[in-house]
Structures are given as structure tokens and as C-alpha cells.
Write a protein that holds these residues in place. Structure first.
Motif, short mmCIF file in Angstrom:
data_model
loop_
_atom_site.label_atom_id
_atom_site.label_comp_id
_atom_site.label_asym_id
_atom_site.label_seq_id
_atom_site.Cartn_x
_atom_site.Cartn_y
_atom_site.Cartn_z
N VAL A 79 -31.39 37.47 35.96
CA VAL A 79 -31.05 37.61 37.17
C VAL A 79 -31.76 38.64 37.88
N THR A 80 -32.94 39.09 37.55
CA THR A 80 -33.70 40.12 38.08
C THR A 80 -33.84 40.05 39.51
N GLY A 81 -33.76 41.07 40.38
CA GLY A 81 -33.83 41.05 41.78
C GLY A 81 -32.65 40.64 42.52
N LYS A 82 -31.36 40.25 41.77
CA LYS A 82 -30.26 39.74 42.24
C LYS A 82 -29.01 40.47 42.03
N HIS A 83 -27.86 40.25 42.72
CA HIS A 83 -26.75 41.15 42.21
C HIS A 83 -25.67 40.59 41.74
N VAL A 84 -24.96 41.13 40.90
CA VAL A 84 -23.64 40.77 40.11
C VAL A 84 -22.46 41.34 40.71
N TYR A 85 -21.64 40.59 41.03
CA TYR A 85 -20.42 41.12 41.61
C TYR A 85 -18.96 40.63 40.87
N PRO A 86 -18.04 41.33 40.87
CA PRO A 86 -16.74 40.75 40.67
C PRO A 86 -16.50 39.55 41.60
N GLY A 87 -15.76 38.58 41.30
CA GLY A 87 -15.15 37.76 42.04
C GLY A 87 -14.23 38.24 43.12
N ASN A 138 -18.78 31.60 49.19
CA ASN A 138 -19.20 33.12 49.72
C ASN A 138 -18.57 34.01 48.85
N GLY A 139 -18.27 33.47 47.47
CA GLY A 139 -17.97 34.53 46.52
C GLY A 139 -16.42 34.52 46.38
N ILE A 140 -15.54 34.19 46.96
CA ILE A 140 -14.16 34.22 46.74
C ILE A 140 -13.62 33.47 45.81
N THR A 386 -14.78 36.67 35.51
CA THR A 386 -14.72 35.90 36.83
C THR A 386 -15.55 36.79 37.90
N LEU A 387 -16.81 36.37 37.95
CA LEU A 387 -17.98 36.94 38.69
C LEU A 387 -18.88 35.89 39.39
N ILE A 388 -19.56 36.79 40.32
CA ILE A 388 -20.82 35.84 41.16
C ILE A 388 -22.11 36.28 41.01
N VAL A 389 -23.03 35.72 41.04
CA VAL A 389 -24.54 36.15 41.36
C VAL A 389 -25.00 35.85 42.64
N SER A 390 -25.55 36.95 43.48
CA SER A 390 -25.86 36.76 44.75
C SER A 390 -27.22 37.18 44.75
N THR A 399 -27.88 38.50 53.96
CA THR A 399 -28.63 38.31 52.87
C THR A 399 -27.75 37.64 51.96
N ALA A 400 -26.49 37.47 51.93
CA ALA A 400 -25.49 36.80 51.19
C ALA A 400 -25.80 35.38 50.85
N LYS A 401 -26.09 35.20 49.56
CA LYS A 401 -26.30 33.80 49.12
C LYS A 401 -25.97 33.85 47.67
N VAL A 402 -24.69 33.15 47.43
CA VAL A 402 -23.99 33.09 46.20
C VAL A 402 -24.83 31.83 45.37
N GLU A 403 -25.44 32.28 44.27
CA GLU A 403 -26.23 31.18 43.64
C GLU A 403 -25.46 30.91 42.47
#
Length: 431
Positions: A79-87, A138-140, A386-390, A399-403
Motif C-alpha cells: 500500500v505504498t503511497g496510500k493511507h491506512v486508517y481505522p474504520g 467512504n470508510g465508515i 476493522t480498517l480502510i486503505v485510502s 483526495t479520499a478514495k477508499v480502495e
């Protein structure tokens, strides 16, 4: 020949119908998964550059920089160049309870009567809702399904946005009881003019007497260890007095917030949360003294008072947190609009808070308020995966784009009805 043709056409129709439905619930995680090389937003305020998150059997086993020694069979995903967040967590709304607001048959968020604490939102939660996938995109990944109406609406439950049915989806059953505080004023909406109105609540004294009596009965009932026969309404209130349930009080005006909290504390309620709180800054010191948390309603609005700063709603979560309060953020009551929750936090991030502090409003802070922070809300070892990659900043709508999305390690299909319609008509009009 006609029979064969009919069979083919019928099969084709069924196939198209099946393609138009939501995807099936995700399958449980089978192999360990490692997300490597991304920017990890832990949810506690910490950011890890070029980090790795490893999870197995639905639980996080590693969060840190670099790449650790991985278990055999691990699926490594760059996931290089991307962002990992909690759900993200959406509190106090009707997602899964309301499908089409104007079609009564699709609404199951309110029961008849003013005092219905025994109503359980979780059994009305519809995992097949077409709205849920659009919010997931949208990451929810978690919501608090909440009943509405009356004085005491019922009990909410925290639901995961994946599952075959409510039994699969529920994360925390009956987490609290919801009280609509009888205010001095009553708000209304004029459908002819499209405007809101505010008038005096002429029934307030009567409502307050009824509320006093109901809580008096609930307190007396709770003092009896085993009741036979069981009074379902009073039984639902028992958890308020032993601390196993929150009392969520919907109140906006400063004086009403103070009055509501004093009432709850006088009745022996252990945990109080204010919902909405448009004028909560006026009562902030009082809320801090009484250890009361607050879930602020949408900040994308104008202030209540004409002499207030226009940006006050955007600054409100920051100003409350500066007073030492635990503050969460939600799109209270609005089911489909809650997909914009990360952008509410993004706006707050531009009005006093840092981006990571703003992220906590919709992750760890909401988890703490709902009592689920030991399971979700941050990316820490032992918590649910429980997490997302954007592709970009999840709080920035540009810029938000959950992949990728995972619920307890299960990989979630991020397709939805709106995306399907986009593909269909893009193809149609591109010819």
C-alpha cells in the motif's frame, strides 16, 4: 427451440437481477494479511510512515514501521503511497433502519408511544440495505443504529457494516437508552415554505412530570434483584443505574443540557452522553465537572444565534476538547448523509484541530463514548482488524478514495448501487 430460447432469456434476466443486488457478506479471513509500505494513521494521534499492519483471524497482530517477520502463508499487499486508517464510526443515526425516507414501508426507526425503552433497534437493522454499501465506500465501517421518537425512544446497538443478518453484524448489543429531553421550545418544519420554525413547548411541564414518574418507577424496579413478572420497559432501564448502559440525552440549548444532566445524575444514572449539543459550549465546564461526553451533530450548519461567529459550528468540537471533554462527531439522525462524516471531521481539522486530532473525533473518541474502544477505534495490537486503505487523505473529499476495507479481517467488496448505475450509464452515453 422456443423452450430453449425462453430458458436462455429467463436465465439472462435472473443474471442481470442478481448483478443488481448488493454483494454477499464477506467471508471470514483465512490467511494472515500484511499491508506494507503505507502511511498508517493509528487513530491515537500517531502517524507511522512506511509502516506495516499485520492481521490474522480478524485481529491485529502488528502495527509499526518497516516489515516484521511474517507468519507462513501471509498475503502481503503493498500500500505504498496510500493511507491506512481505522474504520470510521458513525454514532446516533438511522443507517440500516431507514431505506427511503418518503416510503413509510421502508422505515423502521420509531415505535408507537412516548416511553418505549424496551424497543431494540438491532432487530430492525437491515443488512440488505442499498444505503449501507454507499456509506462503506467512504470508510465508515461501524454505525450506532438508533431509534427515534417519543420521550424515551428505545435502545441503540453498535453494528458492523457487514453481515448476513443483524446477529452477524452486531458488535455491541443494547449499548444505551435514548432520551429526548423535553425542551422549552419545539422545533418544526413547514413543508410548504421549506423552512424551520421554533415555538414554545406548551406540554413541557406535563412531559417533565411524566418523566419524573417513569424514572421513579424504574429506580424502584431496579432495586429488586429478580422481578417476576418482568416489566419489559423498566427492565430495559436497569442498566442505566449499574453503569452497563449509557443514557444518551438529545439536547441542544445550554440551559436544557445542564438541566438534563442534573436530572440524570439525581436519578443515579452512571453514564451520560449528550447528543447534538449545538450550544454545549455554554455548558462545557459543567459537563466536564460531571464527566459527561458529547457527540456533536453535523458541523456543516449555521450557528443558532445571529451574534455568534459564523464559523462557530466548525470550531465547536475543538473548543469543547480544549475544555477537557471527550468529544465525538456524528451525522445525528441522517442515515445516508452519514457517508459525509469524514468530511465533517476534515472541516473541523481546518478550524483549530490538527488532522490527526480531527480523525479521533470519528474513530477513537466515538469508540470510547460508545464503549467499544477495547475492540475498535484505533490500529493497535489485539484490536479488531476493522480498517480502510485510502489513496489519499480520508478527511479531504478531493483526495479520499477508499480502495480496500476490512471488517474483522474480512475483505469487503466496495461496490454499490451508485457505482453500478455510473458504470451502466457511462457505457450507454459513451457510445
Amino acid at each position: 427451440m422456443k423452450k430453449i430460447l425462453f430458458t436462455v432469456l429467463a436465465f439472462s434476466t435472473l443474471l442481470k437481477t442478481a448483478q443488481a443486488q448488493n454483494e454477499a457478506a464477506a467471508k471470514p479471513q483465512t490467511n494472515p494479511i500484511a499491508l506494507t509500505g503505507g502511511t498508517i494513521h493509528v487513530g491515537t494521534g500517531e502517524v507511522i510512515q512506511n509502516g506495516t499492519v499485520v492481521f490474522e483471524k480478524g485481529k491485529i497482530t502488528y502495527v509499526g514501521s518497516g516489515t516484521p517477520s511474517l507468519p507462513a502463508g501471509t498475503q502481503s499487499i503493498s500500500v505504498t503511497g496510500k493511507h491506512v486508517y481505522p474504520g470510521l464510526i458513525s454514532p446516533s443515526n438511522q443507517l440500516g433502519l431507514v431505506e427511503i425516507a418518503s416510503v413509510r414501508a421502508t422505515n423502521d426507526q420509531q415505535e408507537v408511544g412516548d416511553y418505549t425503552p424496551n424497543v431494540r433497534a438491532l432487530i430492525a437493522y437491515n443488512t440488505d440495505s442499498e444505503v449501507i454499501p454507499t456509506v462503506r465506500g467512504n470508510g465508515i465501517l461501524l454505525t450506532q443504529a438508533t431509534p427515534v421518537g417519543g420521550v424515551i425512544s428505545g435502545m441503540s446497538s453498535v453494528m458492523q457494516l457487514d453481515g448476513w443478518n443483524w446477529e452477524d453484524a452486531v458488535l455491541k448489543k443494547d449499548d444505551g437508552v435514548h432520551l429526548n429531553w423535553p425542551g422549552y421550545f419545539r422545533r418544526g418544519y413547514n413543508f410548504e415554505t421549506g423552512s424551520f420554525s421554533v415555538g414554545k413547548n406548551d406540554r413541557r411541564e406535563e412531559q417533565f412530570r411524566e418523566l419524573e414518574k417513569f424514572f421513579g418507577d424504574a429506580i424502584a424496579y431496579a432495586q429488586i434483584p429478580a422481578n417476576d413478572p418482568v416489566n419489559m420497559k423498566l427492565e430495559a432501564m436497569r442498566g442505566l443505574f449499574d453503569g452497563t448502559k449509557n443514557l444518551y440525552i438529545a439536547a441542544d440549548y445550554g440551559k436544557e443540557i445542564i438541566e438534563a444532566v442534573r436530572f440524570a445524575k439525581a436519578k443515579g444514572v452512571k453514564k451520560v452522553v449528550i447528543i447534538g449539543g449545538e450550544e454545549s459550549l455554554m455548558a462545557a465546564d459543567f459537563l466536564k465537572e460531571n464527566n459527561v461526553s458529547i457527540i456533536v451533530n453535523t458541523t456543516h450548519r449555521l450557528p443558532n444565534r445571529t451574534d455568534d461567529d459564523t464559523d462557530l459550528p466548525y470550531k465547536l468540537p475543538y473548543l469543547l476538547s480544549q475544555k477537557g471533554l471527550t468529544v465525538g462527531l456524528g451525522y445525528v439522525g441522517l442515515n445516508w448523509r452519514t457517508r459525509n462524516l469524514p468530511f465533517l471531521a476534515g472541516t473541523v481539522g481546518g478550524h483549530g484541530m490538527t488532522p490527526e486530532e480531527a480523525l479521533k473525533l470519528v474513530t477513537l473518541n466515538n469508540a470510547k463514548i460508545l464503549g467499544i474502544d477495547k475492540m475498535v477505534g484505533s490500529l493497535e495490537k489485539g484490536k479488531h482488524a476493522t480498517l480502510i486503505v485510502s489513496a489519499g487523505d480520508i478527511l479531504d473529499m478531493r483526495t479520499a478514495k477508499v480502495e480496500q476495507a476490512y471488517v474483522q479481517g474480512k475483505s469487503i467488496n466496495l461496490d454499490d448501487k451508485q457505482k453500478r448505475l455510473y458504470r451502466t450509464f457511462s457505457e450507454k452515453y459513451s457510445k
